[in-house]
Design an enzyme around this catalytic site. Structure first.
Site, PDB file in Angstrom:
ATOM      1  N   ASP A  39       0.916  -1.141  -0.180  1.00  0.00           N
ATOM      2  CA  ASP A  39       0.103   0.008  -0.005  1.00  0.00           C
ATOM      3  C   ASP A  39       0.925   1.112   0.016  1.00  0.00           C
ATOM      4  O   ASP A  39       0.544   2.225  -0.293  1.00  0.00           O
ATOM      5  CB  ASP A  39      -0.994  -0.128   1.337  1.00  0.00           C
ATOM      6  CG  ASP A  39      -1.612  -1.217   1.304  1.00  0.00           C
ATOM      7  OD1 ASP A  39      -2.253  -1.764   0.410  1.00  0.00           O
ATOM      8  OD2 ASP A  39      -1.859  -1.599   2.426  1.00  0.00           O
ATOM      9  N   VAL A  40       2.062   0.766   0.518  1.00  0.00           N
ATOM     10  CA  VAL A  40       3.029   2.238   0.748  1.00  0.00           C
ATOM     11  C   VAL A  40       4.299   2.095  -0.228  1.00  0.00           C
ATOM     12  O   VAL A  40       4.911   1.044   0.061  1.00  0.00           O
ATOM     13  CB  VAL A  40       3.319   2.587   2.149  1.00  0.00           C
ATOM     14  CG1 VAL A  40       4.105   3.712   2.330  1.00  0.00           C
ATOM     15  CG2 VAL A  40       1.959   2.736   2.888  1.00  0.00           C
TER      16      VAL A  40
END
Lengths: 332, 332
Positions: A28-29
C-alpha cells in the site's frame, strides 16, 4: 545459513507483467529513495550515467514523462507515495520545488527528509530537560525550517554570527564556558551538510557535546553527488567531531539508520508488512528497507548499484527492475 | 614476552644524583617534546594543571628560570638540544619567538616542527614527477614559510582566493577538471591545522587526491590544547578527507610517526643510540622515541601522562622525573 531476503536471489520483474501485478498488490505504501538527483526516476541504466544526460534532451524528457506516468499509475491504484531523502540542506517545501523542477509531481506531505526526521526525533522522541531544549545547528536553512516547523529552538545554522574566524579571546571564553559563546540551554548538537563549515563552529559543537549535549547527525553520507562527481557530504561535517571525541559517533537520522524509518512510520502510521522501499543503492536504500522489516524492497538499475550488486551482493532486494517505468507494463 | 624498554619498569630519577649522572652521560642529543605549550618545561605536576597557572605568577616565573637553568646545564655539558613540535601553524622562526616569550632560550636551528618535517619530506624524500611538484596546502603560514625555505612551490594555504564559499559554478568546473580551479601541477595535498578550513578547500583537496596527488598531513593530533582545554587539531582537518576517501589515511609527518624521526636524523646526523627523547606523553612522545630506537626515553610528570601511565602503561619510558628541573641536582 538462515534463509532471508538479503541472501535470496531477487526476482527480476522487467517485462514480467504477472510478476509486477503480484508484487504491487502486496503493498500500500511506496517509499522512494530520492537522493543523487532522484536516480530512481531516471531512465538510462548504468552507474551515474543518468546524471550526465544534459537537461532537456529528448531522452531526459522521455524519462520524466514516464516517471510521472509511473507515479500516476501508483496513485491511481490507491498507493501512498513517500519520497525519502537524506538531503538536509533543503526543507520539504524546498524539496518539493526541486522535484517539480525535475518534472516529478509531489506534495510537501509526501516528502520525508533527514532534517525533518531529525526535527521529529528531537521534538517527539528525545526526552530533554526543560532547560536543555535548544539545538546548536551545523547546517543550512533546510534544517532550520524543519526545526521551526516542530517548534524546536535553535542557534547556529545560517546565523552570520557563526560565519566567522575564531578569535584569540574565543579560546579563553570557551574554556571558561562563557555564556555569550556557549548557550547553557543547548542540549543537542545537530550536524548536517554545511557549505559554511568553519573552525569556530566545530570548536563550539565539540564543547557543547563535551558539556553533555546529545550528538545527532541528519545523515552520515560521506559524499554528496553533484555534476557527475562527488563533493563533501554531511558525514564529512561530523568527521572532525568524531575524531576529536575519540570515535564517538552521532545518532544519525537519515537512511539507512532506523531512526528515520521509525519517524516515517510515526508520521504515516503504515503497516510495515504492506510497505516497499524502492531505491538504486543496495547498501543504503535496500538495507534501509530490509533492516526496517518492510514487506518488500525493490531495486532499480538506473543508479549506483549494478545487476551484479543486486543478484550476488551481500544486501539484495526482494525484486529489481531495469528502470522504474517498467512498472507501466500494467497500463499497457 | 621479550624484554623491551616499553614493558620494563622505568627508573625513577628524581633525587637520584648518581642515577641522573649515569643517565645523562649516555646521551649527546636531547630531543624535547615542545607541544601543549611546552609542558616538558612546566613546573606543576599533574594533568594539564600547569596550563592553568596564570601568566606572571611567582610559581610560573620560578618554573621558567629553572627550565632555563636546566637547558644551560645540558648545553654547558656539550649536549645538543632539539625542540620537537607538531605545531604546524608556526614556522621555526615563529616558534623560536614563542619559546622566547615563554622565557625558553633557543635558536631556529634547534627547532624541528611538523611543517618543516613535511617540507623536507616533500623536497628530499618524495620522488615527484617534474610536472607534479606543486603542493596544495590546507594550513596556515607556518607551512608556507617552511615550504618556501625548501623551495617547494605551493598554492592554497593563506591565499585569500581560497577563503571563500563554494559557488554553484564550482561544482561543474571541478567535475570537468577546469585548470583555473584544479592546477594540473599539483602532486601533493598537505593538510595541517587550518583556522580557515572551509567546504571549498576540502572539496579541492579531495579532487586533487582522487586525481593522484599524494595525501600528506603535518600531524594527526585530533585536538589542540589551548587555555586549559581542547580545540580542533590538525588531525581533525584531515578527518573529512579520510571519510570521503573511504578510510585512506594520510602519511603523517609529525610525532609519533617515524617519518619525522627520519627527518630529524637527516638534519642533525646523530647516533640514535646516543639520543634521548624527553616528553610528557607516553603514547606520543615516549612511543616516538621507542619506535625510533633511540638510546633512551625520559618521561616528565608535568604534563599529560601520570606516574601510573609511565610505570604500568603499555608504553613506558626508560626513566622518568617529577619535573625536568630535577636534573639540576647535578649542579648543586
Amino acid at each position: 545459513m538462515a534463509s532471508s531476503a538479503s541472501v535470496n536471489t531477487p526476482r527480476y520483474l522487467t517485462g514480467d507483467k504477472a510478476g509486477i501485478r503480484e508484487f504491487l498488490d502486496k503493498f500500500d505504501v511506496f517509499l522512494f529513495d530520492c537522493d543523487g538527483m532522484c536516480l530512481v526516476f531516471s531512465f538510462e541504466p548504468g552507474l551515474l550515467s543518468a546524471l550526465r544526460i544534459p537537461q532537456g534532451t529528448s531522452e531526459q524528457t522521455g524519462t520524466k514523462i514516464r516517471s510521472v506516468e509511473t507515479l500516476e499509475l501508483l496513485r491511481k491504484n490507491g498507493k501512498q507515495v513517500v519520497f525519502v531523502t537524506n538531503n538536509s540542506t533543503k526543507s520539504r517545501a524546498d524539496y518539493r520545488k526541486k522535484l517539480e523542477s525535475l518534472q516529478i509531481p509531489s506534495t510537501v506531505e509526501e516528502i520525508f527528509s533527514s532534517s525533518y526526521s531529525a526535527s521529529i526525533y528531537i521534538s517527539r522522541i528525545l526526552k530533554l530537560p526543560e532547560n536543555k531544549r535548544k539545538v546548536f545547528v551545523i547546517g543550512e536553512n533546510g534544517i532550520e525550517q524543519e526545526l521551526s516547523s516542530e517548534n524546536v529552538p535553535f542557534i547556529g545554522g545560517t546565523d552570520p554570527a557563526y560565519r566567522r574566524d575564531i578569535k584569540p579571546e574565543d579560546y579563553k571564553m570557551i574554556a571558561a564556558g562563557d555564556e555569550s559563546l556557549l548557550d547553557p540551554e543547548v542540549g543537542v548538537v545537530l550536524v548536517g551538510l554545511d557549505f559554511h563549515i568553519n573552525y569556530f563552529k566545530i570548536a563550539l559543537a565539540y564543547h557543547y557535546i563535551k558539556r553533555g549535549a546529545v550528538f545527532l547527525a541528519t545523515n552520515i553520507d560521506s559524499t554528496l553527488p553533484n555534476s557527475g562527481t562527488l563533493f563533501p557530504g554531511a558525514g564529512s561535517m561530523s568527521a572532525p567531531l568524531i575524531m576529536m571525541l575519540g570515535g564517538q559517533e552521532p545518532v544519525a537520522l537519515g537512511k539507512p539508520n532506523q531512526a528515520m524509518m521509525d519517524s516515517i512510520e510515526g508520521k504515516f502510521k503504515f503497516d510495515r508488512s504492506r510497505a516497499v522501499m524502492v531505491g538504486d543503492r543496495a547498501n543504503t536504500d535496500i538495507r534501509f528497507g530490509l533492516e526496517g522489516k518492510l514487506g518488500g524492497t525493490l531495486g532499480v538499475l538506473t543508479g549506483v548499484s549494478s545487476k551484479q550488486d543486486f543478484v550476488e551482493g551481500p544486501v539484495r532486494p526482494h525484486a529489481y527492475l531495469d528502470k522504474l517505468s517498467d512498472l507501466l507494463v500494467l497500463d499497457s
